[in-house]
Design a protein around this motif. Sequence first.
Motif, mmCIF file in Angstrom:
data_model
loop_
_atom_site.group_PDB
_atom_site.id
_atom_site.type_symbol
_atom_site.label_atom_id
_atom_site.label_comp_id
_atom_site.label_asym_id
_atom_site.label_seq_id
_atom_site.Cartn_x
_atom_site.Cartn_y
_atom_site.Cartn_z
ATOM 1 N N UNK A 37 0.741 -1.095 -0.141
ATOM 2 C CA UNK A 37 0.173 -0.017 -0.007
ATOM 3 C C UNK A 37 0.879 1.179 -0.034
ATOM 4 N N UNK A 38 0.370 2.147 -0.511
ATOM 5 C CA UNK A 38 1.297 3.812 -0.552
ATOM 6 C C UNK A 38 1.602 4.095 0.518
ATOM 7 N N UNK A 39 2.704 4.793 0.726
ATOM 8 C CA UNK A 39 3.041 5.620 2.037
ATOM 9 C C UNK A 39 1.897 6.187 2.757
ATOM 10 N N UNK A 40 1.129 7.108 1.790
ATOM 11 C CA UNK A 40 -0.055 7.893 2.508
ATOM 12 C C UNK A 40 -1.078 7.127 2.969
ATOM 13 N N UNK A 41 -1.406 5.992 2.562
ATOM 14 C CA UNK A 41 -2.463 5.048 3.081
ATOM 15 C C UNK A 41 -2.045 4.586 4.445
ATOM 16 N N UNK A 42 -0.693 4.073 4.543
ATOM 17 C CA UNK A 42 -0.128 3.270 5.533
ATOM 18 C C UNK A 42 -0.167 4.539 6.768
ATOM 19 N N UNK A 43 0.318 5.614 6.482
ATOM 20 C CA UNK A 43 0.394 6.877 7.302
ATOM 21 C C UNK A 43 -0.988 7.203 7.914
ATOM 22 N N UNK A 44 -2.051 7.204 6.966
ATOM 23 C CA UNK A 44 -3.316 7.285 7.584
ATOM 24 C C UNK A 44 -3.628 6.236 8.515
ATOM 25 N N UNK A 45 -3.650 5.165 8.329
ATOM 26 C CA UNK A 45 -4.179 3.922 9.474
ATOM 27 C C UNK A 45 -3.063 4.248 10.589
ATOM 28 N N UNK A 46 -1.856 4.423 10.444
ATOM 29 C CA UNK A 46 -0.717 4.403 11.507
ATOM 30 C C UNK A 46 -1.219 5.650 12.433
ATOM 31 N N UNK A 47 -1.917 6.696 11.975
ATOM 32 C CA UNK A 47 -2.275 7.938 12.772
ATOM 33 C C UNK A 47 -3.308 7.715 13.702
ATOM 34 N N UNK A 48 -4.258 6.447 13.302
ATOM 35 C CA UNK A 48 -5.319 6.190 14.207
ATOM 36 C C UNK A 48 -4.937 4.649 14.848
ATOM 37 N N UNK A 49 -3.924 4.429 14.730
ATOM 38 C CA UNK A 49 -3.486 3.293 15.378
ATOM 39 C C UNK A 49 -4.172 2.017 15.164
ATOM 40 N N UNK A 50 -4.538 1.927 13.906
ATOM 41 C CA UNK A 50 -5.572 0.790 13.318
ATOM 42 C C UNK A 50 -5.023 0.232 12.120
ATOM 43 N N UNK A 51 -4.629 -1.126 11.787
ATOM 44 C CA UNK A 51 -4.169 -1.419 10.710
ATOM 45 C C UNK A 51 -4.910 -2.691 10.160
ATOM 46 N N UNK A 52 -5.906 -2.350 9.077
ATOM 47 C CA UNK A 52 -6.791 -3.362 8.550
ATOM 48 C C UNK A 52 -5.894 -4.528 7.986
ATOM 49 N N UNK A 53 -6.386 -5.895 7.814
ATOM 50 C CA UNK A 53 -5.608 -6.854 7.057
ATOM 51 C C UNK A 53 -5.226 -6.756 5.452
ATOM 52 N N UNK A 54 -6.007 -5.806 4.987
ATOM 53 C CA UNK A 54 -5.596 -5.089 3.609
ATOM 54 C C UNK A 54 -4.090 -4.614 3.502
ATOM 55 N N UNK A 55 -3.499 -4.030 4.744
ATOM 56 C CA UNK A 55 -2.369 -3.583 4.708
ATOM 57 C C UNK A 55 -1.262 -4.710 4.643
ATOM 58 N N UNK A 56 -1.827 -6.050 4.902
ATOM 59 C CA UNK A 56 -0.745 -7.046 5.178
ATOM 60 C C UNK A 56 -1.045 -7.920 3.981
ATOM 61 N N UNK A 57 -1.833 -7.898 3.126
ATOM 62 C CA UNK A 57 -2.160 -8.843 2.028
ATOM 63 C C UNK A 57 -1.008 -8.961 1.024
ATOM 64 N N UNK A 58 -0.045 -7.661 0.609
ATOM 65 C CA UNK A 58 0.857 -7.786 -0.200
ATOM 66 C C UNK A 58 2.100 -8.842 0.565
ATOM 67 N N UNK A 59 2.052 -9.590 1.591
ATOM 68 C CA UNK A 59 2.847 -10.356 2.179
ATOM 69 C C UNK A 59 2.403 -11.764 2.236
ATOM 70 N N UNK A 60 1.466 -12.037 1.556
ATOM 71 C CA UNK A 60 0.631 -13.134 1.794
ATOM 72 C C UNK A 60 1.107 -14.412 0.779
#
Length: 228
Positions: free
Chosen positions: A40-63
């Motif tokens: 996922x793009x850096x902006x997307x990851x930063x947005x979720x990091x700012x709220x302290x929640x990371x959905x599984x979609x953020x980990x899909x690229x490592x399946x």
Amino acid sequence: MNYTHLDHLTSLWFQWVDLELTQENTSEALELMRRTTTEPAVEVRQRFASVGYEPLQMKLHKSLRLWQCYLGMEENLDTLESARIAYERMLDYKIASPQIIISYAWLLERHKLFDEAVVVFERGLKMFDYPRATGRWISYISQYVRRYGKIKLERVRELFDRAREMTPAEFAEPLYRHYTKLEKDFVLAKCAMKLNDQAAKFVPGDDDKMSLYENCISCAAKIFGVPK
């Protein structure tokens, strides 16, 4: 949707890709696989990091399941260059399994890119500590021998020599044992004897030295007789 198990999300992507393939839309199916395995793009990851929640979609690229399917599709449906890009991305993510590293090396071997294949294998080995890396070397060389036998014996020797250069002395005993067996099986017993003797002087541990000398003694008795 918010999923509790990555496999559920992965299965959904598989179904979508399968739908495209049944309609013979191979380019669309490949594009889907490229999407799923892209970080996922850096902006997307930063947005979720700012709220302290990371959905599984953020980990899909490592399946690994998705990657194994994707790599197979790249090799079978697209070009060598696109397959190489896919393998390189997986190495960059540091999620490649030993078998995937070997598969990448074999892909390059099949296209006669021998030096590049060894570079890839060495790069993959850096992901593993010794003594595990010793086993990876043996596995790779064993598959090479099974595939080519005596036809490319010099190439096998080059691989062994490279492996010996990279392997610390305290973990080298299994590698030498494998090497001497190759020489004994395919070429000259004298070469195997000489290599065993060199190995016994190289490895530091008494148990490893004893193991190699026992192997050397067994080889001498079987081929040259007990007096030797």
